[in-house]
Design an enzyme around this catalytic site. Sequence first.
Site, short mmCIF file in Angstrom:
data_model
loop_
_atom_site.label_atom_id
_atom_site.label_comp_id
_atom_site.label_asym_id
_atom_site.label_seq_id
_atom_site.Cartn_x
_atom_site.Cartn_y
_atom_site.Cartn_z
N THR A 72 0.80 -1.20 -0.16
CA THR A 72 0.07 0.00 0.15
C THR A 72 0.87 1.06 -0.02
O THR A 72 0.49 2.35 -0.34
CB THR A 72 -1.00 0.16 1.37
OG1 THR A 72 0.02 0.11 2.23
CG2 THR A 72 -1.78 -1.22 1.44
N ASP A 76 18.70 -0.17 3.76
CA ASP A 76 19.46 -1.25 3.52
C ASP A 76 20.82 -0.67 2.98
O ASP A 76 21.82 -1.89 3.36
CB ASP A 76 18.83 -1.89 2.00
CG ASP A 76 17.62 -2.81 2.53
OD1 ASP A 76 17.49 -3.26 3.65
OD2 ASP A 76 16.87 -2.91 1.45
C1 PRP Z 1 12.00 4.65 4.19
C2 PRP Z 1 12.41 5.76 4.35
C3 PRP Z 1 11.10 6.50 4.92
C4 PRP Z 1 10.24 5.97 4.08
C5 PRP Z 1 9.91 6.96 2.85
O1 PRP Z 1 11.80 3.74 5.23
O2 PRP Z 1 13.57 5.79 5.38
O3 PRP Z 1 11.22 6.16 6.27
O4 PRP Z 1 10.68 4.68 3.23
O5 PRP Z 1 8.68 6.56 2.29
P1 PRP Z 1 7.52 7.38 2.21
O6 PRP Z 1 7.82 8.82 2.09
O7 PRP Z 1 6.86 6.85 0.96
O8 PRP Z 1 6.53 7.20 3.05
P2 PRP Z 1 11.38 2.01 5.08
O9 PRP Z 1 9.97 2.05 5.17
O10 PRP Z 1 12.13 1.37 3.85
O11 PRP Z 1 11.76 1.76 6.52
P3 PRP Z 1 13.64 1.53 7.02
O12 PRP Z 1 14.17 2.79 7.21
O13 PRP Z 1 13.13 0.68 8.17
O14 PRP Z 1 14.02 0.64 6.20
#
Ligand code: PRP
Length: 209
Positions: free
Chosen positions: A108, A203
């Site tokens: 989503t 990552d």
């Molecule tokens: C990544 C990033 C943000 C988010 C951005 O985190 O660090 O928090 O995605 O995406 P958005 O603007 O579309 O919400 P992720 O969900 O990959 O988690 P992680 O940092 O634990 O890898």
Amino acid sequence: MSKVHVMNHPLILHKLSLMRDCQTGVKEFREATREIAMLMCYEATRDLPLKTIQIETPLAHASARVISGKKLAFVPILRAGLGMVDGMLELIPNAKVGHLGLYRDPETLKPVDYYCKLPVDIAERDVILIDPMVATGGSAAAAIQMLKDKGVKHIKLMCLLSTPTGIETVQKAHDDVDIFVAAIDEGLNEHGYIVPGLGDAGDRIFGTK
Ligand code: PRP
Ligand code: URA
């Protein structure tokens, strides 16, 4: 409407290019994240209020200016925001650090929150919310709302990369939050990744892929 500060400092752009390069390894990626965060922190704290105190230099009595006003808190969004904290603490070592855990559902693309640990006096602090990536803007907007629900009144958002959509989403939801961003990229791919971007920041910082 909030202000968007796009960094155009050569040092920031140079280090960002290093991060974008898929040949860059974990160590160099982590170092560049820390260094850019430090440089951006310098810019984002330009408006900190000062007060005058009296001191004795080795030669004379002098009026000197020191930072005054409300105390700061840095709040990284887990995980990737963690990579920016140390660089900022090198400039402002007394800042408190809160943590917000959010991950983006891969289907989503909506943020899911799983952790929140903030300084007890967070409502009395000015907060710099940090996350390298603001893609759709959903995570940043949700994190800002979590902080506001805890009584925080002054929030700045600091990120390395964003998109026009991400900026617009955050601004529409929170028009009182200034945004500091190293670069605004073209847009998102079908999986919600920033293009050209730098890949998955979490990552690449932690070496999990
Ligand atoms: C990544 C990033 C943000 C988010 C951005 O985190 O660090 O928090 O995605 O995406 P958005 O603007 O579309 O919400 P992720 O969900 O990959 O988690 P992680 O940092 O634990 O890898
Ligand atoms: N999260 C990332 O780490 N990278 C992107 O490009 C988008 C979301």
